[in-house]
Design an enzyme around this catalytic site. Structure first.
Site, PDB file in Angstrom:
ATOM      1  N   GLY A   7      23.243  34.379   8.351  1.00 50.02           N
ATOM      2  CA  GLY A   7      24.031  34.069   9.543  1.00 50.02           C
ATOM      3  C   GLY A   7      23.743  34.953  10.748  1.00 50.02           C
ATOM      4  O   GLY A   7      22.593  35.152  11.154  1.00 50.02           O
ATOM      5  N   ASP A  36      27.173  46.515  -2.792  1.00 48.13           N
ATOM      6  CA  ASP A  36      28.419  45.774  -2.657  1.00 48.13           C
ATOM      7  C   ASP A  36      29.395  46.656  -1.875  1.00 48.13           C
ATOM      8  O   ASP A  36      29.956  47.612  -2.403  1.00 48.13           O
ATOM      9  CB  ASP A  36      28.977  45.439  -4.051  1.00 48.13           C
ATOM     10  CG  ASP A  36      30.294  44.684  -3.958  1.00 48.13           C
ATOM     11  OD1 ASP A  36      30.834  44.524  -2.843  1.00 48.13           O
ATOM     12  OD2 ASP A  36      30.789  44.262  -5.019  1.00 48.13           O
ATOM     13  N   TYR A 151      42.178  37.940   7.546  1.00 37.89           N
ATOM     14  CA  TYR A 151      40.967  37.864   8.378  1.00 37.89           C
ATOM     15  C   TYR A 151      41.216  38.391   9.804  1.00 37.89           C
ATOM     16  O   TYR A 151      40.567  39.358  10.226  1.00 37.89           O
ATOM     17  CB  TYR A 151      40.392  36.440   8.389  1.00 37.89           C
ATOM     18  CG  TYR A 151      39.044  36.388   9.079  1.00 37.89           C
ATOM     19  CD1 TYR A 151      37.877  36.743   8.404  1.00 37.89           C
ATOM     20  CD2 TYR A 151      38.935  36.063  10.427  1.00 37.89           C
ATOM     21  CE1 TYR A 151      36.645  36.758   9.050  1.00 37.89           C
ATOM     22  CE2 TYR A 151      37.709  36.081  11.078  1.00 37.89           C
ATOM     23  CZ  TYR A 151      36.566  36.422  10.376  1.00 37.89           C
ATOM     24  OH  TYR A 151      35.353  36.444  11.021  1.00 37.89           O
TER      25      TYR A 151
HETATM   26  P1  NAI Z   1      27.642  34.948   6.646  1.00 41.05           P
HETATM   27  O1  NAI Z   1      28.510  34.591   5.485  1.00 41.05           O
HETATM   28  O2  NAI Z   1      26.547  34.025   7.031  1.00 41.05           O
HETATM   29  O3  NAI Z   1      27.039  36.411   6.436  1.00 41.05           O
HETATM   30  C1  NAI Z   1      27.823  37.456   5.951  1.00 41.05           C
HETATM   31  C2  NAI Z   1      26.921  38.433   5.216  1.00 41.05           C
HETATM   32  O4  NAI Z   1      27.765  39.487   4.704  1.00 41.05           O
HETATM   33  C3  NAI Z   1      26.181  37.804   4.029  1.00 41.05           C
HETATM   34  O5  NAI Z   1      24.805  38.112   4.082  1.00 41.05           O
HETATM   35  C4  NAI Z   1      26.870  38.410   2.835  1.00 41.05           C
HETATM   36  O6  NAI Z   1      26.036  38.534   1.697  1.00 41.05           O
HETATM   37  C5  NAI Z   1      27.307  39.771   3.381  1.00 41.05           C
HETATM   38  N1  NAI Z   1      28.387  40.312   2.554  1.00 41.05           N
HETATM   39  C6  NAI Z   1      29.517  39.685   2.168  1.00 41.05           C
HETATM   40  N2  NAI Z   1      30.205  40.449   1.306  1.00 41.05           N
HETATM   41  C7  NAI Z   1      29.482  41.590   1.144  1.00 41.05           C
HETATM   42  C8  NAI Z   1      29.674  42.760   0.354  1.00 41.05           C
HETATM   43  N3  NAI Z   1      30.718  42.895  -0.476  1.00 41.05           N
HETATM   44  N4  NAI Z   1      28.748  43.732   0.440  1.00 41.05           N
HETATM   45  C9  NAI Z   1      27.651  43.588   1.238  1.00 41.05           C
HETATM   46  N5  NAI Z   1      27.418  42.500   2.001  1.00 41.05           N
HETATM   47  C10 NAI Z   1      28.322  41.508   1.943  1.00 41.05           C
HETATM   48  O7  NAI Z   1      28.662  35.182   7.841  1.00 41.05           O
HETATM   49  P2  NAI Z   1      28.456  35.216   9.433  1.00 41.05           P
HETATM   50  O8  NAI Z   1      29.127  34.032   9.959  1.00 41.05           O
HETATM   51  O9  NAI Z   1      27.072  35.506   9.787  1.00 41.05           O
HETATM   52  O10 NAI Z   1      29.384  36.466   9.811  1.00 41.05           O
HETATM   53  C11 NAI Z   1      28.856  37.737  10.128  1.00 41.05           C
HETATM   54  C12 NAI Z   1      29.985  38.588  10.677  1.00 41.05           C
HETATM   55  O11 NAI Z   1      30.486  37.994  11.876  1.00 41.05           O
HETATM   56  C13 NAI Z   1      31.169  38.699   9.730  1.00 41.05           C
HETATM   57  O12 NAI Z   1      31.713  40.000   9.814  1.00 41.05           O
HETATM   58  C14 NAI Z   1      32.142  37.680  10.284  1.00 41.05           C
HETATM   59  O13 NAI Z   1      33.478  37.975   9.948  1.00 41.05           O
HETATM   60  C15 NAI Z   1      31.890  37.826  11.768  1.00 41.05           C
HETATM   61  N6  NAI Z   1      32.296  36.682  12.559  1.00 41.05           N
HETATM   62  C16 NAI Z   1      31.757  35.437  12.288  1.00 41.05           C
HETATM   63  C17 NAI Z   1      32.158  34.362  13.037  1.00 41.05           C
HETATM   64  C18 NAI Z   1      31.619  32.999  12.787  1.00 41.05           C
HETATM   65  O14 NAI Z   1      32.164  32.038  13.366  1.00 41.05           O
HETATM   66  N7  NAI Z   1      30.586  32.820  11.983  1.00 41.05           N
HETATM   67  C19 NAI Z   1      33.146  34.513  14.122  1.00 41.05           C
HETATM   68  C20 NAI Z   1      33.636  35.839  14.307  1.00 41.05           C
HETATM   69  C21 NAI Z   1      33.212  36.886  13.552  1.00 41.05           C
END
Ligand code: NAI
Length: 255
Positions: A7, A36, A151
């Site tokens: 992402g 983790d 969240y």
């Molecule tokens: P995503 O799900 O595509 O990527 C999240 C990443 O965090 C993944 O690679 C996952 O393996 C890693 N992750 C999750 N749990 C973990 C753990 N216990 N230890 C290590 N790594 C871990 O999500 P996305 O959408 O790219 O989100 C990235 C950040 O942006 C997050 O913090 C999310 O809350 C934030 N965000 C996303 C939005 C959206 O609309 N996609 C909006 C606002 C904030």
């Protein structure tokens, strides 16, 4: 950076590498450091490996790993990954950032902090106070709504951290800021769009987003790449919304 495998994090990694930076990625899989971040052991491993691979100096840190709100997901997981997985690692690598001539930290908050009503302020306060056990307990008190309540609270705590610690960190030459994205098209939101509770809310959000679409991960990577660079040298303690206009539409003059 953390969350580099998917992402927004993957887009940030690609953007920074294209700009010539060396990136150390931390994630559950497909990363330079596999850890983790929901556990103390995982965070300690990440800190040790970042210290080793950086050889003592880091110019930036972007803790972007996160877990989404979803029906039935335990709220305590979001507390431990979204907030403590970011802040505990940041605090563990501060000596490396202090060794840089100009270091920058970019936290990832969310516009759910201002658009989702009535999130638990006490949970965010427990995070900011560093009380992980209490924050996890509050998150779990919401039962199957735990993740949905946790969240925005974990994301608000990250924004508060950037604002309240920025004056102290800049004394060591470390700029800290936060980004508050709206809905960005990633695996996280693809999962959320099919969830029985969050799916309808997300659709309603998108319908009301002035730009008329979700954001692209590359659009957040542009902003993160700017904030991490010296071009953003006067940004200290800022929380920057990047959300296609929905925070502005919801709050207008009330910010
Ligand atoms: P995503 O799900 O595509 O990527 C999240 C990443 O965090 C993944 O690679 C996952 O393996 C890693 N992750 C999750 N749990 C973990 C753990 N216990 N230890 C290590 N790594 C871990 O999500 P996305 O959408 O790219 O989100 C990235 C950040 O942006 C997050 O913090 C999310 O809350 C934030 N965000 C996303 C939005 C959206 O609309 N996609 C909006 C606002 C904030």
């Amino acid at each position: 950076m953390t969350g580099s495998a998917s992402g927004i994090g993957a887009a940030v990694r690609a953007h920074l590498e294209k700009a010539g930076h060396r990136v150390i990625g931390v994630d559950l899989r497909d990363a330079d450091v596999t850890a983790d971040l929901s556990t103390a052991d995982g965070r300690a491993h990440a800190i040790a490996e970042i210290t080793r691979l950086s050889e003592g100096t880091l110019d930036g840190f972007l803790p972007f790993a996160g877990v989404a709100a979803a029906t039935g997901r335990p709220g305590d997981l979001l507390v431990s990954v979204n907030y403590f997985g970011a802040i505990a690692v940041l605090e563990g690598i501060l000596p490396l950032l202090r060794n840089s001539e100009s270091a920058s930290v970019v936290l990832v908050s969310s516009n759910s902090t201002t658009t989702q009503p009535n999130w638990p302020v006490d949970l965010a306060e427990a995070c900011l106070a560093g009380d992980e056990a209490r924050a996890r307990e509050i998150a779990n008190s919401f039962g199957e709504w735990g993740a949905i309540q946790a969240y925005p609270a974990t994301k608000a705590a990250l924004a508060w951290y950037a604002r309240t610690r920025s004056a102290e960190l800049i004394k060591d030459g470390i700029r800290i800021n936060a980004i508050a994205p709206g809905i960005i098209d990633t695996p996280m939101t693809q999962e959320g769009s099919t969830d029985p509770l969050t799916g309808a809310g997300m659709k309603g959000f998108l319908d009301q987003t002035p730009i008329g679409r979700a954001g692209r991960p590359e659009e957040i990577a542009e902003l993160a790449g700017f904030l991490i660079s010296d071009r953003a040298s006067f940004f200290v303690g800022s929380v920057i919304f990047c959300d296609g206009g929905i925070d502005a539409a919801f709050r207008g003059k009330d910010w």
